[in-house]
Design a protein around this motif. Structure first.
Motif, PDB file in Angstrom:
ATOM      1  N   UNK A 247       0.861  -1.183   0.000  1.00 16.83           N
ATOM      2  CA  UNK A 247       0.000   0.000   0.000  1.00 16.83           C
ATOM      3  C   UNK A 247       0.895   1.229   0.000  1.00 16.83           C
ATOM      4  N   UNK A 248       1.147   1.794  -1.165  1.00 13.38           N
ATOM      5  CA  UNK A 248       2.060   2.932  -1.230  1.00 13.38           C
ATOM      6  C   UNK A 248       3.418   2.521  -0.685  1.00 13.38           C
ATOM      7  N   UNK A 249       3.938   3.268   0.313  1.00 12.32           N
ATOM      8  CA  UNK A 249       5.258   2.940   0.857  1.00 12.32           C
ATOM      9  C   UNK A 249       5.236   1.799   1.873  1.00 12.32           C
ATOM     10  N   UNK A 250       4.056   1.307   2.228  1.00  9.72           N
ATOM     11  CA  UNK A 250       3.941   0.270   3.246  1.00  9.72           C
ATOM     12  C   UNK A 250       3.863  -1.124   2.624  1.00  9.72           C
ATOM     13  N   UNK A 251       4.523  -2.065   3.260  1.00 11.66           N
ATOM     14  CA  UNK A 251       4.378  -3.476   2.913  1.00 11.66           C
ATOM     15  C   UNK A 251       3.974  -4.198   4.186  1.00 11.66           C
ATOM     16  N   UNK A 252       2.752  -4.711   4.199  1.00 15.30           N
ATOM     17  CA  UNK A 252       2.228  -5.438   5.342  1.00 15.30           C
ATOM     18  C   UNK A 252       2.368  -6.923   5.073  1.00 15.30           C
TER      19      UNK A 252
ATOM     20  N   UNK B 134       4.183  -4.711  10.000  1.00 16.00           N
ATOM     21  CA  UNK B 134       4.473  -3.643   9.046  1.00 16.00           C
ATOM     22  C   UNK B 134       5.515  -2.722   9.670  1.00 16.00           C
ATOM     23  N   UNK B 135       6.382  -2.181   8.829  1.00 12.64           N
ATOM     24  CA  UNK B 135       7.318  -1.152   9.282  1.00 12.64           C
ATOM     25  C   UNK B 135       6.809   0.180   8.776  1.00 12.64           C
ATOM     26  N   UNK B 136       6.457   1.054   9.730  1.00 10.64           N
ATOM     27  CA  UNK B 136       6.014   2.396   9.366  1.00 10.64           C
ATOM     28  C   UNK B 136       7.258   3.218   9.081  1.00 10.64           C
TER      29      UNK B 136
END
Length: 174
Positions: free
Chosen positions: A50-55, A77-79
C-alpha cells in the motif's frame, strides 16, 4: 526473512509456479490467491503493498473495488520514518518516533488511509515498546491512538487508561 522469501520464490520458479500479484490500487501477493468477485483472498506468506507500506501476514483479503485490505495472523508492518514523527497516544501520554516503527498485531485493516488493528498490538520504536489491545492510526499524518491494557516498556497495565500513576494505586487511610 528476505533470504527465505528469495529461496521460496526461486523454488516456485523452478517448479514452474510463481506468486500471483493483484494489480489494483493496493497489491497483494501470497502463496495462494483466489478471487471471488471483488474479493481477492490470500493465504500463506501474504504481502500487501500500500504505497510505501508493505504489510505481511498469514492470511489476507483485498477488496479490489474499495482498496480495503484485511490481514490476519502475525501481521507486521514497518512504518517509515517521518520528520513530523509517528505519534501513539494513550490516555494523556504519548510515545513518538521520527525513526521507522515496527507495528505488529493479530489483525490489521487498512481502508482510506485509516489503519485499525486489534489483538496483541506491539509498537516498537528505537526507545520504547508499547503494547495494547487496539490501535487506530491515520497514515496520512502518523497520528495513532491505542487502547486497552496499554503497557509501555513492559510496565503493568493502567486500568483507567489515563496516563501516569502507579499500579495498583496506593490506598490512603485517614
Amino acid at each position: 526473512m528476505k533470504s527465505f522469501l528469495l529461496l521460496l520464490l526461486s523454488a516456485a520458479l523452478a517448479c514452474g509456479q510463481t506468486h500471483a500479484t493483484v494489480a489494483d490500487r493496493p497489491q497483494m501477493t501470497a502463496g495462494k490467491l483466489s478471487r471471488e468477485g471483488a474479493l481477492v483472498k490470500g493465504s500463506g506468506h501474504v504481502r500487501a503493498k500500500l504505497g510505501p507500506l508493505t504489510l505481511e501476514a498469514d492470511e489476507g483479503v483485498l477488496h479490489s473495488d474499495t482498496g480495503e485490505v484485511e490481514l490476519r495472523g502475525h501481521v507486521g508492518v514497518t512504518l517509515p520514518a517521518r520528520s513530523d514523527r509517528n505519534i501513539f497516544r494513550y490516555g494523556s501520554d504519548i510515545v513518538f518516533s521520527d525513526q521507522p516503527v515496527l507495528l505488529s498485531a493479530d489483525r490489521l485493516n487498512v481502508k482510506d488511509a485509516l489503519l485499525r488493528g486489534s489483538g496483541h498490538i506491539q509498537v516498537k520504536t528505537t526507545k520504547d515498546l508499547l503494547a495494547a489491545d487496539e490501535i487506530e492510526m491515520y497514515l496520512s499524518n502518523g497520528d495513532a491512538r491505542v487502547r486497552g491494557n496499554v503497557r509501555v516498556n513492559r510496565t503493568p497495565p493502567n486500568p483507567s487508561g489515563v496516563g501516569g500513576g502507579d499500579f495498583p494505586p496506593d490506598i490512603i487511610k485517614k
